[in-house]
Write an enzyme that holds these catalytic residues in place. Structure first.
Site, PDB file in Angstrom:
ATOM      1  N   SER A  16       0.775  -1.274   0.134  1.00 49.78           N
ATOM      2  CA  SER A  16       0.042  -0.238   0.214  1.00 49.78           C
ATOM      3  C   SER A  16       1.185   1.513   0.624  1.00 49.78           C
ATOM      4  CB  SER A  16      -1.216   0.285   1.386  1.00 49.78           C
ATOM      5  OG  SER A  16      -0.181  -0.365   2.937  1.00 49.78           O
ATOM      6  N   HIS A 127       9.415   2.922   8.909  1.00 46.51           N
ATOM      7  CA  HIS A 127       9.853   1.743  10.203  1.00 46.51           C
ATOM      8  C   HIS A 127       8.427   2.389  11.378  1.00 46.51           C
ATOM      9  CE1 HIS A 127       9.790  -1.305  13.302  1.00 46.51           C
ATOM     10  NE2 HIS A 127      10.689  -0.274  13.770  1.00 46.51           N
TER      11      HIS A 127
END
Length: 218
Positions: A16, A127
């Site tokens: 995505s 992250h």
């Protein structure tokens, strides 16, 4: 307009965040050209997203390398090093200027990082945690558990440079995400919100790096 920055994207899953990049490049908001999307998982839906956008794809899996080595800690280490060296070779064959890791579930060793450093290829990673907070896998789940235990009141997402210590490279962009009582107890609700914040962070972080690289090349 400056020549688009040649960019390789590494993924392992749904893609995505990759889609967010593809859409922004197509809209003319990012001066990049994704030259290849590479996955270490064959069924990663991100590969399908890349194919739909006519971006070359590649599947590169560790299992083949593990089968060539004894099933010992040393054998596993040797397999990872051979895999990483080959991954670096595959990527450098495309001559990218930037590698973007978007949910790439594989820890990159010096056998990968050093050849790219020599070739002056920038490597960045997304992250879902604040710098130094929840390095490694399952960061969202671990942060959520820590909040439920009353240890923290916020987490975040970041784009950072990649070094051999996992998730410890210099942060490029950090977005804090405060936990919301009465909503975030449901981890699925919370994960969805984190992923939505990631899309914006990816675009902003990649944009900063693209501008930096464009300035260097002028």
């Amino acid at each position: 307009m400056a020549t688009p920055i040649r960019t390789t994207v590494l993924i392992s899953g749904n893609g995505s965040n990759l889609q967010a990049l593809i859409d922004q490049i197509a809209a003319g908001n990012l001066n990049a050209n994704i030259i290849r999307v590479l996955s270490n998982r064959k069924d990663a839906f991100g590969l399908e997203r890349a194919r739909k956008a006519n971006i070359p794809t590649q599947y590169h899996n560790l299992v083949k390398y593990k089968k060539q080595q004894p099933a010992t800690p040393e054998g596993v280490q040797a397999a990872r090093e051979k895999y990483d060296a080959e991954l670096a070779r595959l990527i450098l064959a495309d001559q990218p200027e930037l590698v973007v890791c978007l949910g790439f579930m594989h820890i990159l060793s010096p056998q990968f990082l050093e050849p790219l450093e020599l070739a002056k290829v920038r490597i960045i990673n997304l992250h879902p945690a604040l710098p130094g907070a929840f390095n490694g896998v399952n960061a969202i789940e671990r942060a959520h558990a820590a909040w439920m235990e009353g240890k923290i009141d916020k987490t975040g997402v970041m784009i950072h440079d990649v070094i051999s210590e996992v998730d410890m490279g210099t942060p490029i962009l950090v977005r804090e995400i405060p936990f919301r009582k009465g909503e975030d107890e449901n981890i699925e609700v919370f994960e969805k919100r984190v992923h939505e914040i990631e899309w914006g962070t990816v675009i902003e972080g990649v944009s900063l790096v693209l501008n930096e690289l464009a300035q260097k090349s002028t």
